[in-house]
Write an enzyme that holds these catalytic residues in place. Sequence first.
Site, PDB file in Angstrom:
ATOM      1  N   CYS A 270       0.778  -1.020  -0.063  1.00  0.00           N
ATOM      2  CA  CYS A 270       0.154  -0.167  -0.125  1.00  0.00           C
ATOM      3  C   CYS A 270       0.725   1.227   0.015  1.00  0.00           C
ATOM      4  CB  CYS A 270      -1.047  -0.011   1.360  1.00  0.00           C
ATOM      5  SG  CYS A 270      -2.140  -1.258   1.115  1.00  0.00           S
TER       6      CYS A 270
ATOM      7  N   HIS B 261      -3.216   7.374   2.918  1.00  0.00           N
ATOM      8  CA  HIS B 261      -3.613   5.895   2.332  1.00  0.00           C
ATOM      9  C   HIS B 261      -5.150   5.646   3.028  1.00  0.00           C
ATOM     10  CE1 HIS B 261      -3.952   1.968   1.292  1.00  0.00           C
ATOM     11  NE2 HIS B 261      -3.469   1.602   2.425  1.00  0.00           N
TER      12      HIS B 261
ATOM     13  N   ASN C 217      -9.893   0.249   0.124  1.00  0.00           N
ATOM     14  CA  ASN C 217      -8.441   0.283  -0.123  1.00  0.00           C
ATOM     15  C   ASN C 217      -8.078  -0.215  -1.279  1.00  0.00           C
ATOM     16  OD1 ASN C 217      -5.637  -0.098   0.202  1.00  0.00           O
ATOM     17  ND2 ASN C 217      -5.831  -1.099   2.423  1.00  0.00           N
TER      18      ASN C 217
HETATM   19  N1  ACO Z   1     -17.986  -8.524   9.874  1.00  0.00           N
HETATM   20  C1  ACO Z   1     -18.110  -8.912  11.143  1.00  0.00           C
HETATM   21  N2  ACO Z   1     -17.421  -9.309  12.082  1.00  0.00           N
HETATM   22  C2  ACO Z   1     -16.308  -9.187  11.668  1.00  0.00           C
HETATM   23  C3  ACO Z   1     -15.629  -9.039  10.453  1.00  0.00           C
HETATM   24  C4  ACO Z   1     -16.549  -8.603   9.478  1.00  0.00           C
HETATM   25  N3  ACO Z   1     -16.269  -8.402   8.467  1.00  0.00           N
HETATM   26  N4  ACO Z   1     -14.543  -9.106  10.350  1.00  0.00           N
HETATM   27  C5  ACO Z   1     -14.004  -9.499  11.727  1.00  0.00           C
HETATM   28  N5  ACO Z   1     -14.785  -9.367  12.493  1.00  0.00           N
HETATM   29  C6  ACO Z   1     -14.949  -9.897  13.887  1.00  0.00           C
HETATM   30  C7  ACO Z   1     -13.724 -10.767  14.459  1.00  0.00           C
HETATM   31  O1  ACO Z   1     -13.951 -11.903  14.056  1.00  0.00           O
HETATM   32  C8  ACO Z   1     -13.607 -10.290  15.940  1.00  0.00           C
HETATM   33  O2  ACO Z   1     -14.820 -11.023  16.448  1.00  0.00           O
HETATM   34  P1  ACO Z   1     -14.374 -11.790  17.861  1.00  0.00           P
HETATM   35  O3  ACO Z   1     -14.441 -10.536  18.822  1.00  0.00           O
HETATM   36  O4  ACO Z   1     -15.553 -12.578  17.975  1.00  0.00           O
HETATM   37  O5  ACO Z   1     -13.258 -12.598  18.028  1.00  0.00           O
HETATM   38  C9  ACO Z   1     -14.319  -8.899  15.882  1.00  0.00           C
HETATM   39  O6  ACO Z   1     -15.048  -8.682  14.591  1.00  0.00           O
HETATM   40  C10 ACO Z   1     -13.079  -8.004  15.858  1.00  0.00           C
HETATM   41  O7  ACO Z   1     -12.240  -8.235  15.074  1.00  0.00           O
HETATM   42  P2  ACO Z   1     -11.094  -7.382  14.989  1.00  0.00           P
HETATM   43  O8  ACO Z   1      -9.988  -7.804  14.071  1.00  0.00           O
HETATM   44  O9  ACO Z   1     -10.399  -6.864  16.262  1.00  0.00           O
HETATM   45  O10 ACO Z   1     -11.791  -5.801  14.564  1.00  0.00           O
HETATM   46  P3  ACO Z   1     -11.035  -4.535  14.001  1.00  0.00           P
HETATM   47  O11 ACO Z   1     -11.682  -3.511  14.811  1.00  0.00           O
HETATM   48  O12 ACO Z   1      -9.498  -4.424  14.285  1.00  0.00           O
HETATM   49  O13 ACO Z   1     -11.419  -4.407  12.605  1.00  0.00           O
HETATM   50  C11 ACO Z   1     -10.046  -4.443  10.462  1.00  0.00           C
HETATM   51  C12 ACO Z   1     -10.797  -5.025  11.641  1.00  0.00           C
HETATM   52  C13 ACO Z   1     -11.167  -3.345   9.918  1.00  0.00           C
HETATM   53  C14 ACO Z   1      -9.417  -5.353   9.310  1.00  0.00           C
HETATM   54  C15 ACO Z   1      -8.991  -3.510  11.083  1.00  0.00           C
HETATM   55  O14 ACO Z   1      -8.272  -4.190  12.289  1.00  0.00           O
HETATM   56  C16 ACO Z   1      -8.384  -2.826  10.018  1.00  0.00           C
HETATM   57  O15 ACO Z   1      -8.411  -1.900   9.556  1.00  0.00           O
HETATM   58  N6  ACO Z   1      -6.951  -2.935  10.249  1.00  0.00           N
HETATM   59  C17 ACO Z   1      -5.726  -2.359   9.388  1.00  0.00           C
HETATM   60  C18 ACO Z   1      -5.770  -2.722   7.843  1.00  0.00           C
HETATM   61  C19 ACO Z   1      -4.382  -1.877   7.305  1.00  0.00           C
HETATM   62  O16 ACO Z   1      -4.161  -0.930   7.691  1.00  0.00           O
HETATM   63  N7  ACO Z   1      -3.675  -2.779   6.316  1.00  0.00           N
HETATM   64  C20 ACO Z   1      -2.555  -2.055   5.835  1.00  0.00           C
HETATM   65  C21 ACO Z   1      -2.816  -1.837   4.709  1.00  0.00           C
HETATM   66  S1  ACO Z   1      -3.217  -3.177   3.597  1.00  0.00           S
HETATM   67  C22 ACO Z   1      -2.019  -3.831   2.482  1.00  0.00           C
HETATM   68  O17 ACO Z   1      -0.783  -3.239   2.598  1.00  0.00           O
HETATM   69  C23 ACO Z   1      -2.120  -4.567   1.338  1.00  0.00           C
END
Ligand code: ACO
Length: 322
Positions: free
Chosen positions: A114, A249, A279
């Site tokens: 990214c 980003h 993204n």
């Molecule tokens: N729908 C519903 N529930 C979900 C989903 C979904 N799509 N995805 C995860 N959950 C659940 C999980 O299973 C978890 O359940 P549990 O509590 O029963 O275990 C709960 O939701 C919380 O999960 P988290 O992973 O802690 O959720 P978070 O608030 O962190 O959000 C997300 C997830 C959106 C992926 C976030 O962590 C994020 O944006 N991360 C950064 C991504 C990023 O910046 N990537 C870098 C660039 S990408 C690249 O370089 C290719």
Amino acid sequence: MTRYARVIGTGGYLPDEIRTNEQISQTVDTSDSWIIERTGIKSRRIAGPDETASSMAEIAARQAIEAAGCDPEQIDLIIVATGTPDRVYPSTGCLLQQRLGIKDCVSFDVQAACSGSIFALNIADQYIKSGAAKTILVVGTEICSRIVDWTDRGTCILFGDGAGAVLLGLSEETGILSTHIHSDGEYEDLLYCPNPQAASESNKHESAFISMRGNEVFKVAVNTLGRIVDETLEANNMDKEAIDWLVPHQANIRIIAATAKKLKMSMDQVVVTLENQGNTSSASVLLAFNEAIRDGRIQRGQVVLLEAFGAGFTWGSALIKY
Ligand code: ACO
């Protein structure tokens, strides 16, 4: 003569198909409200069956060239940032050169996930400052939808397709003020996309899809982007107030809001496109930059901070006087 790399044109392309949160929630266990609350994303664009990273790059690039009023033959370097190249080789840069009909220039790809377009801007800036090139086309282009596992709710809600382009020209007028890039290869396990065809015996049965431990990536991203903001301001002996626009980003609205807060910036000064684009990896910063220039938000003379964070981990910033 002081040499600056100045932005002389920008372009962008998004494919026609819109995939909404509602549609995704029909195939995986998620909901529109969960995705909006946790990411800020409502829909994303999906490339058509005949589209590729280079075909999307061509459209964005032609827009940037037209905006600059430049003859494509003037371009002496093409740098394409992509993690989803049409082919392993030739590079997408070479394929784009062919599409643009440019007979003789240097073309190559940069792979920094990214952060790719920030890395590409960093390279372009060095070429122009050193006198090695005069007119450089930088493109970020991605078909993320083809490396996303559409049964994995942790990743399929996040990504989209598109291409962004910027044309840089040698100028005595201030342009790119500074760029800052970093990598830390320690974090492979938190975010990666396998390439089974070239993998070792033990890894060759992995799927070819993005794998991410989202929550852990999130925390590192917020901290790291806070540090890159400080580094950029310090390098330019500049106060937060001097920045007119933040073009981040587009990974997650909560990550973007944390960076804006660090800069004490109102969200009105932040260019946000993720709501309807998701993204788009290396395309996202250039797509957002192009959008805010074309709709008149970013004006000539204003100071713009571009930043990104991605797999590697890689991260970086570019401070530009537009
Ligand atoms: N729908 C519903 N529930 C979900 C989903 C979904 N799509 N995805 C995860 N959950 C659940 C999980 O299973 C978890 O359940 P549990 O509590 O029963 O275990 C709960 O939701 C919380 O999960 P988290 O992973 O802690 O959720 P978070 O608030 O962190 O959000 C997300 C997830 C959106 C992926 C976030 O962590 C994020 O944006 N991360 C950064 C991504 C990023 O910046 N990537 C870098 C660039 S990408 C690249 O370089 C290719």
